[in-house]
Design an enzyme around this catalytic site. Structure first.
Site, short mmCIF file in Angstrom:
data_model
loop_
_atom_site.label_atom_id
_atom_site.label_comp_id
_atom_site.label_asym_id
_atom_site.label_seq_id
_atom_site.Cartn_x
_atom_site.Cartn_y
_atom_site.Cartn_z
CG HIS A 72 -33.04 39.66 53.37
ND1 HIS A 72 -33.86 38.57 54.55
CD2 HIS A 72 -32.94 38.99 52.24
CE1 HIS A 72 -33.62 37.98 54.03
NE2 HIS A 72 -32.99 37.49 52.93
CD GLU A 73 -30.50 39.11 48.84
OE1 GLU A 73 -29.21 38.62 48.40
OE2 GLU A 73 -31.56 39.11 48.91
CB SER A 74 -25.63 42.87 53.33
OG SER A 74 -26.55 43.90 53.80
#
Length: 195
Positions: A72-74
């Site tokens: 999700h973050e990347s």
């Protein structure tokens, strides 16, 4: 993870199911999650060392929670640097951004999107790399993955993963529940590959 779980994962990512998790399997996992071939290879090499060292491969809950949060973050491992300029972090004393330009200089980097002068200083000191004076280093995928593992460990996220605490893990990483639905979707997909 046990041999049966590893073999199921290997079949899900289309590699030989020998029951031994290593660089090849991990590279295939990153590739299937969206990384380019070269980035998947670099992340797979780093993961083969660091995930074992930080206990993330000890069970499927830790492995799937870790990867779902980082995916999700990347942006599915496509971005090792935050797309936004970082201006929104300017003057954020809670992140240690006390000098003019800190917001942009210490914007999110690496697969966990490490943010803020204080975090760059802390993790640089802990890992023996001067991130504070060279923040762009955190965007190197293999270095960023090492930072993500250290952040995961320092924030007690293995124990929260053991409790299947996706919301609490999200809060520790993000400070809130931003993107919770996407994180849960990644988690469900990854669980399908193992469990």
């Amino acid at each position: 993870m046990n041999t049966t779980q590893i073999k199921k994962l290997q079949r899900a990512v289309d590699v030989h199911d020998d029951g031994i998790i290593g660089r090849g399997t991990l590279t295939a996992v990153f590739k299937k999650l969206g990384a380019s071939q070269s980035r998947a290879e670099e992340l797979g090499l780093a993961a083969n060392v660091h995930l074992k060292n930080y206990g993330i491969l000890d069970n499927p809950l830790r492995f799937t929670h870790f990867l779902s949060q980082l995916a999700h973050e990347s942006g599915n491992f496509r971005y090792m640097e935050e797309i936004a300029s970082g201006a929104a972090y300017e003057g954020r004393k809670d992140l240690g951004n006390t000098q003019p330009g800190d917001g942009k200089r210490f914007k999110g980097r690496g697969p966990i999107q490490l943010t803020g002068r204080a975090n760059y200083r802390k993790y640089g000191q802990q890992l023996g790399i001067d991130f504070e004076n060279n923040p762009e280093i955190v965007a190197i995928p293999s270095i960023g993955l090492m930072v993500a593992c250290k952040f995961w460990s320092d924030n007690g996220l293995n124990s929260l993963a053991d409790q299947d605490g996706v919301q609490m893990i999200t809060r520790r990483i993000n400070g809130g529940t931003n993107g919770l639905a996407d994180r849960k979707a990644h988690l469900a997909k990854l669980r399908g590959w193992i469990v």
